[in-house]
Scaffold this motif. Structure first.
Motif, mmCIF file in Angstrom:
data_model
loop_
_atom_site.group_PDB
_atom_site.id
_atom_site.type_symbol
_atom_site.label_atom_id
_atom_site.label_comp_id
_atom_site.label_asym_id
_atom_site.label_seq_id
_atom_site.Cartn_x
_atom_site.Cartn_y
_atom_site.Cartn_z
ATOM 1 N N GLY A 55 0.805 -1.214 0.000
ATOM 2 C CA GLY A 55 0.000 0.000 0.000
ATOM 3 C C GLY A 55 0.833 1.257 0.000
ATOM 4 N N SER A 56 0.162 2.391 -0.212
ATOM 5 C CA SER A 56 0.830 3.691 -0.285
ATOM 6 C C SER A 56 -0.097 4.755 0.277
ATOM 7 C CB SER A 56 1.182 4.038 -1.736
ATOM 8 O OG SER A 56 -0.001 4.271 -2.484
ATOM 9 N N VAL A 58 -5.369 6.575 0.587
ATOM 10 C CA VAL A 58 -6.269 7.723 0.707
ATOM 11 C C VAL A 58 -7.383 7.619 -0.340
ATOM 12 C CG1 VAL A 58 -6.463 10.212 0.339
ATOM 13 C CG2 VAL A 58 -4.657 9.308 1.800
ATOM 14 N N LEU A 59 -7.020 7.333 -1.574
ATOM 15 C CA LEU A 59 -8.017 7.216 -2.634
ATOM 16 C C LEU A 59 -8.990 6.071 -2.358
ATOM 17 C CD1 LEU A 59 -5.771 7.755 -5.790
ATOM 18 C CD2 LEU A 59 -7.339 9.395 -4.743
ATOM 19 N N ILE A 113 -0.132 16.550 1.934
ATOM 20 C CA ILE A 113 0.038 15.428 1.011
ATOM 21 C C ILE A 113 -1.314 14.816 0.665
ATOM 22 C CG2 ILE A 113 0.999 13.102 0.795
ATOM 23 C CD1 ILE A 113 3.350 14.153 2.601
ATOM 24 N N PHE A 114 -2.164 14.634 1.672
ATOM 25 C CA PHE A 114 -3.511 14.090 1.436
ATOM 26 C C PHE A 114 -4.292 14.984 0.468
ATOM 27 C CE2 PHE A 114 -4.400 11.493 5.567
ATOM 28 C CZ PHE A 114 -3.277 10.733 5.323
ATOM 29 N N ALA A 169 -2.793 4.744 -10.004
ATOM 30 C CA ALA A 169 -3.252 5.150 -8.676
ATOM 31 C C ALA A 169 -4.150 4.102 -8.030
ATOM 32 C CB ALA A 169 -3.978 6.490 -8.752
ATOM 33 N N GLY A 170 -4.922 3.405 -8.834
ATOM 34 C CA GLY A 170 -5.803 2.379 -8.299
ATOM 35 C C GLY A 170 -5.095 1.087 -7.933
ATOM 36 N N GLU A 171 -3.789 0.998 -8.263
ATOM 37 C CA GLU A 171 -3.062 -0.244 -8.031
ATOM 38 C C GLU A 171 -1.956 -0.092 -6.997
ATOM 39 O OE1 GLU A 171 -1.935 -2.041 -11.741
ATOM 40 O OE2 GLU A 171 -4.030 -2.349 -12.321
ATOM 41 N N VAL A 172 -2.022 0.969 -6.192
ATOM 42 C CA VAL A 172 -1.027 1.138 -5.130
ATOM 43 C C VAL A 172 -1.693 1.210 -3.751
ATOM 44 C CG1 VAL A 172 0.842 2.110 -6.503
ATOM 45 C CG2 VAL A 172 -0.950 3.627 -5.619
ATOM 46 N N SER A 173 -2.925 0.773 -3.662
ATOM 47 C CA SER A 173 -3.588 0.682 -2.357
ATOM 48 C C SER A 173 -3.251 -0.659 -1.715
ATOM 49 C CB SER A 173 -5.102 0.797 -2.509
ATOM 50 O OG SER A 173 -5.626 -0.345 -3.161
#
Length: 298
Positions: free
Chosen positions: A149-150, A155-156, A174-175, A190-194
């Protein structure tokens, strides 16, 4: 020992193809992620290449953005160029094609991969893609890579909220920038770093890293709170625990050495933004480079 080192930049990074003799003629020779590390390896007489990457599909001719570059002497085709804002598996296909290209051109039988941020994920996807059909990947080193995760992804995804920032001004900043940045730039990355996505993706990678020693390096300059551990401490984009791959099961990561740099940030972008010297970035500090050097055993 690997015949050469391949440096892989991360999400939204623009990086030119470089080899030991050729690099961008104007600006940062290997882009704003890998220039210092490339120079370190060259000074030690190590054969080092940077994988070309850009925002969107295509070729890398220049980076007109912050601390960019131009006058790229060798422009490789889009098929071997990473789309640094696209899906991880697609980046892995492009990176594997690049590694095969370099191996064929340079007569390499083996390589070591060093990935920063999402470059670690791209590298893992490329290792899976290469399989037994390509040069051997002897070792993998990741710098601030989102193994679990990141900040941006979580956050997303809603797993981290403003309440988790505990009123820390830097983290709240940052948020606040995460959603508009992802909306403007992401083409799937972005959808693949949660954590939610990566835990499923990690499970699917079981066996890929068998026989490959991995060194996972995390940083945690932002340390205003202790909980949740999913966030604190973090380097601006990735938590220390995620960067160190602390929560990744042995079936996925059987041979790992972990290192921590608690006073460091993710990149020179964060160093610049928060008034720190560039050497406090994972990508720019000779002390980090010494750890990488030891991990690669070159």
């Amino acid at each position: 020992m690997a015949d050469a080192v391949v440096l892989v930049s991360g999400g939204a990074a623009v990086t030119p193809f470089t080899d030991p003799e050729r690099a961008a003629g104007t600006g940062l020779a290997a882009g704003n992620t890998m220039t210092a590390l490339r120079a370190y390896f060259l000074d030690r007489g190590i054969r080092v290449f940077t994988a070309p990457a850009r925002i969107g599909a295509g070729e890398v001719h220049e980076d007109a953005g912050w601390q960019g570059f131009s006058d790229v002497p060798v422009v490789l085709p889009a098929e071997v160029t990473i789309n640094a804002v696209g899906r991880v598996d697609d980046a892995g296909v492009a990176l594997a094609a690049f590694v095969r290209y370099v191996a064929a051109e340079e007569g390499l039988e083996s390589v070591a991969l060093v990935g920063h941020s999402m470059g670690g994920l791209f590298s893992r996807a490329a290792i899976r893609e290469l399989g037994t059909d390509g040069p051997r990947v002897e070792r993998l080193v990741t710098l601030g890579s989102p193994w679990d995760g990141s900040v941006l992804g979580d956050v997303l995804d809603g797993e981290i909220t403003e309440a988790d920032a505990h009123d820390d001004p830097a983290t709240l900043k940052i948020f606040a920038e995460a959603r508009p940045y992802a909306a403007a730039n992401s083409q799937g990355a972005a959808g693949e770093v949660s954590r939610r996505f990566l835990r499923g993706w990690n499970d699917a990678q079981a066996g890929v890293l068998d026989g490959i020693p991995v060194t996972a390096i995390g940083a945690g300059y932002f340390a205003a709170a202790d909980e949740p551990r999913q966030l604190w401490p973090h380097d601006g984009l990735v938590s220390m625990t995620s960067g160190r791959a602390d929560g990744v099961p042995a079936a996925v990561l059987p041979d790992v050495t972990r290192h921590s740099f608690p006073d460091h940030v993710h990149s020179i972008f964060f160093a610049e933004g928060f008034g720190l010297p560039w050497e406090r970035a994972l990508t720019w500090d000779p002390e980090v480079f010494a750890v990488i050097d030891g991990a690669l055993e070159i």
